[in-house]
Design a protein around this motif. Sequence first.
Motif, short mmCIF file in Angstrom:
data_model
loop_
_atom_site.label_atom_id
_atom_site.label_comp_id
_atom_site.label_asym_id
_atom_site.label_seq_id
_atom_site.Cartn_x
_atom_site.Cartn_y
_atom_site.Cartn_z
N GLN A 277 0.95 -6.90 -18.61
CA GLN A 277 2.02 -6.99 -17.60
C GLN A 277 3.14 -5.99 -17.88
N HIS A 278 3.34 -5.65 -19.16
CA HIS A 278 4.34 -4.63 -19.48
C HIS A 278 3.90 -3.27 -18.95
N PHE A 279 2.62 -2.98 -19.08
CA PHE A 279 2.08 -1.74 -18.54
C PHE A 279 2.22 -1.70 -17.03
N THR A 280 1.86 -2.80 -16.36
CA THR A 280 1.95 -2.85 -14.90
C THR A 280 3.38 -2.64 -14.42
N ARG A 281 4.34 -3.26 -15.12
CA ARG A 281 5.74 -3.11 -14.73
C ARG A 281 6.20 -1.66 -14.89
N MET A 282 5.86 -1.05 -16.01
CA MET A 282 6.26 0.33 -16.24
C MET A 282 5.62 1.27 -15.21
N PHE A 283 4.34 1.06 -14.92
CA PHE A 283 3.63 1.92 -13.98
C PHE A 283 4.24 1.81 -12.59
N LYS A 284 4.58 0.60 -12.16
CA LYS A 284 5.16 0.42 -10.83
C LYS A 284 6.56 1.02 -10.76
N ASN A 285 7.34 0.85 -11.83
CA ASN A 285 8.68 1.44 -11.84
C ASN A 285 8.62 2.96 -11.74
N ALA A 286 7.59 3.55 -12.34
CA ALA A 286 7.48 5.01 -12.36
C ALA A 286 6.87 5.57 -11.07
N THR A 287 5.94 4.84 -10.46
CA THR A 287 5.18 5.38 -9.32
C THR A 287 5.45 4.66 -7.99
N GLY A 288 6.04 3.47 -8.04
CA GLY A 288 6.24 2.70 -6.82
C GLY A 288 5.01 1.91 -6.42
N GLN A 289 3.94 1.98 -7.22
CA GLN A 289 2.70 1.25 -6.96
C GLN A 289 2.26 0.51 -8.21
N THR A 290 1.57 -0.60 -8.02
CA THR A 290 0.91 -1.23 -9.15
C THR A 290 -0.33 -0.41 -9.49
N PRO A 291 -0.89 -0.58 -10.68
CA PRO A 291 -2.13 0.14 -11.00
C PRO A 291 -3.24 -0.12 -9.99
N ARG A 292 -3.36 -1.36 -9.51
CA ARG A 292 -4.39 -1.68 -8.52
C ARG A 292 -4.13 -0.96 -7.21
N GLN A 293 -2.88 -0.95 -6.77
CA GLN A 293 -2.55 -0.25 -5.53
C GLN A 293 -2.83 1.26 -5.65
N PHE A 294 -2.52 1.82 -6.82
CA PHE A 294 -2.81 3.25 -7.04
C PHE A 294 -4.31 3.50 -6.96
N PHE A 295 -5.10 2.65 -7.60
CA PHE A 295 -6.56 2.82 -7.59
C PHE A 295 -7.10 2.74 -6.16
N ASP A 296 -6.62 1.76 -5.40
CA ASP A 296 -7.11 1.60 -4.03
C ASP A 296 -6.70 2.79 -3.15
N SER A 297 -5.48 3.28 -3.33
CA SER A 297 -5.01 4.41 -2.52
C SER A 297 -5.81 5.68 -2.82
N GLN A 298 -6.22 5.85 -4.06
CA GLN A 298 -7.02 7.03 -4.41
C GLN A 298 -8.44 6.93 -3.89
N ARG A 299 -8.97 5.72 -3.83
CA ARG A 299 -10.33 5.54 -3.29
C ARG A 299 -10.39 5.82 -1.81
N ARG A 300 -9.27 5.56 -1.10
CA ARG A 300 -9.25 5.79 0.34
C ARG A 300 -9.13 7.27 0.70
N LYS A 301 -8.77 8.10 -0.24
CA LYS A 301 -8.58 9.52 0.06
C LYS A 301 -9.92 10.23 0.21
#
Length: 301
Positions: A277-301
């Motif tokens: 959860q610490h990783f997820t929080r840091m990732f979202k603060n840095a990118t505006g997305q959770t790791p799962r949201q980032f993965f899904d957005s990249q798959r749709r490209k």
Amino acid sequence: MTIDLYINEANDYARDIGAPVLHPHVSVIHYDEAGEIRHTLNRTGCYGIFMQEEFPEGLTYGIGTYHDGDGSLIAFAPGQIGGKRDDGTRRQYHGWVLLFDSLFIQGSAIEQKLDGYQFFSYHSNEALFLTPEEKDTLSQLMANLRRELAAPSQAFGHDDIIRDYILLILDYCNRFYRRQYEEITAEGSDILSRFQQVLTDYYAHGMQKENGLPSVKYCAGELCLSPGYFGDIIRGALGESPKDYIRNFIVRRAKNLILSGRTIDQVAGELGFEYPQHFTRMFKNATGQTPRQFFDSQRRK
């Protein structure tokens, strides 16, 4: 660590080496006149500036071993440790020492400016390397200060003049610090490439598994710089702090791991996070997305 000498007050060092005591709260020592003296590992309870032609080999400064240079200067604040253990030898040194008690500068312009004198903070083996002209400037100021210390204590403005000299010495040290900082910043690309390599090696050697995320303090130490000095260089070169640079490095690494198909728990563990959860929080603060949201957005490209 065994301490040879506790410099609790400004004159403790002068008494130890037999130098004159000229003022209850300020000491200026000319090594050239002190004769041969023993080495000591010291814990300081006051502020100190040591300017020498040559420091002893193996000098401890901060948590590491200081690498000397001609006409160098090191500074100590209360609570710091430095010097060389007494090994029974005696040696003639050349240069100056200024020591002053915290009590003497309370409420003065010196105290107000202390936070800006980053040369008083140390971590590994950083020091000021003086040019001959800079060394001459400080030597003249030290000599003038010592003459004032020797003046009658009842002389008009005695302590105020002493504080003014100390302030002037520290301001010059700050100028020389900035000069050294600017020279290193001019070579910032080299520092940045070495910073990048430190982070790459950290993960290549699996250090995150035992030590967690790489810290600014660790990276600065690997580059033989204090954290404050290191921060100045990185901000000057990049416009961001070392902490932000490390975070962005970790995020880039995280993105590659996420896209490789690893789970969030696996990515967090490989990066050195204690909890996913610490990783997820840091990732979202840095990118505006959770790791799962980032993965899904990249798959749709």
